[in-house]
Design a protein around this motif. Structure first.
Motif: not given
Length: 342
Positions: A235-243, A259-272
């Motif tokens: 899931q950590f590695l997958f955050s590069s694609l999520q970004q 690069p991947p980031v921890s806690h990707f969900d904290t960077l986004t809104s509920d709608d995003e």
């Protein structure tokens, strides 16, 4: 006995943050060598234009670069966007590649522009009419690889008389049906057309016409797979694609693969988060056991003849490790298929 399912690799030659296209192209060679050593069947690169993260726009050139630095793995396009080119030029390019690397070149073709930006499509001279011409261009491309006829005014040199397998790339039923009518193998992109997957594959199989190329349908399923030793690592590695996906969603596309980031969900809104979940819903992410289960389900659901994996992993060692895991998953799945068939 049920046939083993080959696994292959799709590569966008991703440019990482702080690096250049030269780095990305050399890294593609490294990954192709790793895939070859792990027994993957093919290594394909994709034609994309105007994407600051992708270095494989000159697809035929990249294929030659990779084929010249590997030995046995098939190398090809996933794909060449036919509306951007004349069939003669593509036949000559891939005829040249086949002449240099006989028995190792695949030609996957699609009907998209290879860009999500209208301005790039205009510069490419890619028009709706060019996309509508895809069925005719595909047939013309096939004819250019046939044995040359005496007195024929147009001949692809190199190209005519060479065995260059043509694959039809699809993310919708339209292209799938074109492949079926010509008896060509189909590569379906779940990372683009997840909702159309079952309809397109059903249309391909229902309309398939046996040909000199194939006597039965052949379906390769392509999609994003991120494997790691633990689910958390994957899931950590997958955050590069999520970004990357988040940047496109916000209209601020990233210039390079981050690069991947921890806690990707904290960077986004509920709608995003909801919209991103839809965008990457076909992606497979997880530990070796999770990836094996998900790939087994994918193969069962689609009755796939072959699987092609794509990743957006930033770290090169992690990218290699993902391929290693997928290779072991392939072997395990095929061993199970053989045991069931006995």
């Amino acid at each position: 006995m049920r046939n083993p399912v080959p696994f292959s690799v799709l590569d966008f030659s991703l440019i990482r943050a702080g690096e250049t296209a030269a780095h990305a192209l050399n890294q593609s060679v490294e990954m192709a060598r790793a895939a070859e050593a792990l027994g993957f069947a093919r290594y394909w690169v994709a034609e994309h234009h105007g994407a600051q993260t992708v270095a494989s726009a000159a697809t035929a050139v990249v294929i030659g670069h990779i084929a010249g630095r590997t030995s046995t793995i098939r190398v090809g396009s996933g794909g060449v966007m036919l509306p951007n080119h004349t069939p003669l030029v593509i036949a000559e390019q891939f005829g040249t590649l086949e002449s240099l690397y006989p028995g190792r070149i695949d030609l996957g073709v699609g009907r998209a522009a290879g860009s999500v930006h209208d301005d790039v499509a205009k510069v490419l001279r890619s028009t709706p009419e060019a996309r509508e011409r895809f069925p005719d261009d595909l047939r013309e491309l096939q004819s250019l690889f046939r044995e040359p006829e005496p007195g024929k005014p147009v001949c692809a040199v190199p190209g005519a008389g060479l065995d260059v397998p043509i694959w039809v790339l699809a993310s919708s039923p339209f292209s799938a049906q074109q492949g079926a009518q010509l008896g060509l193998p189909l590569a379906f992109a779940t990372h683009i057309g997840a909702d159309a997957r079952d309809t397109a594959i059903a249309a391909y199989r229902a309309n398939f016409q046996p040909s000199a190329v194939l006597d039965r349908p052949y379906v390769m399923i392509a999609g994003v797979v991120t494997a790691a030793d633990t689910e958390a690592d994957a899931q950590f590695l997958f955050s590069s694609l999520q970004q990357l996906s988040l940047g496109r969603l916000r209209g601020t596309p990233m210039m390079r693969l981050a690069p991947p980031v921890s806690h990707f969900d904290t960077l986004t809104s509920d709608d995003e988060r909801a919209r991103l979940a839809v965008a990457v819903r076909a992606a497979i992410t997880g530990s070796p056991q999770q990836v094996e289960q998900k790939l087994a389900t994918l193969i069962d659901e689609t009755d796939a003849d072959e699987v092609m994996v794509l990743s957006f992993i930033h770290d090169l060692d992690a990218r290699r490790r993902s391929l290693e895991i997928i290779g072991k998953v392939r072997d395990s799945l095929n061993a199970r298929r053989a045991a069931i068939a006995q």
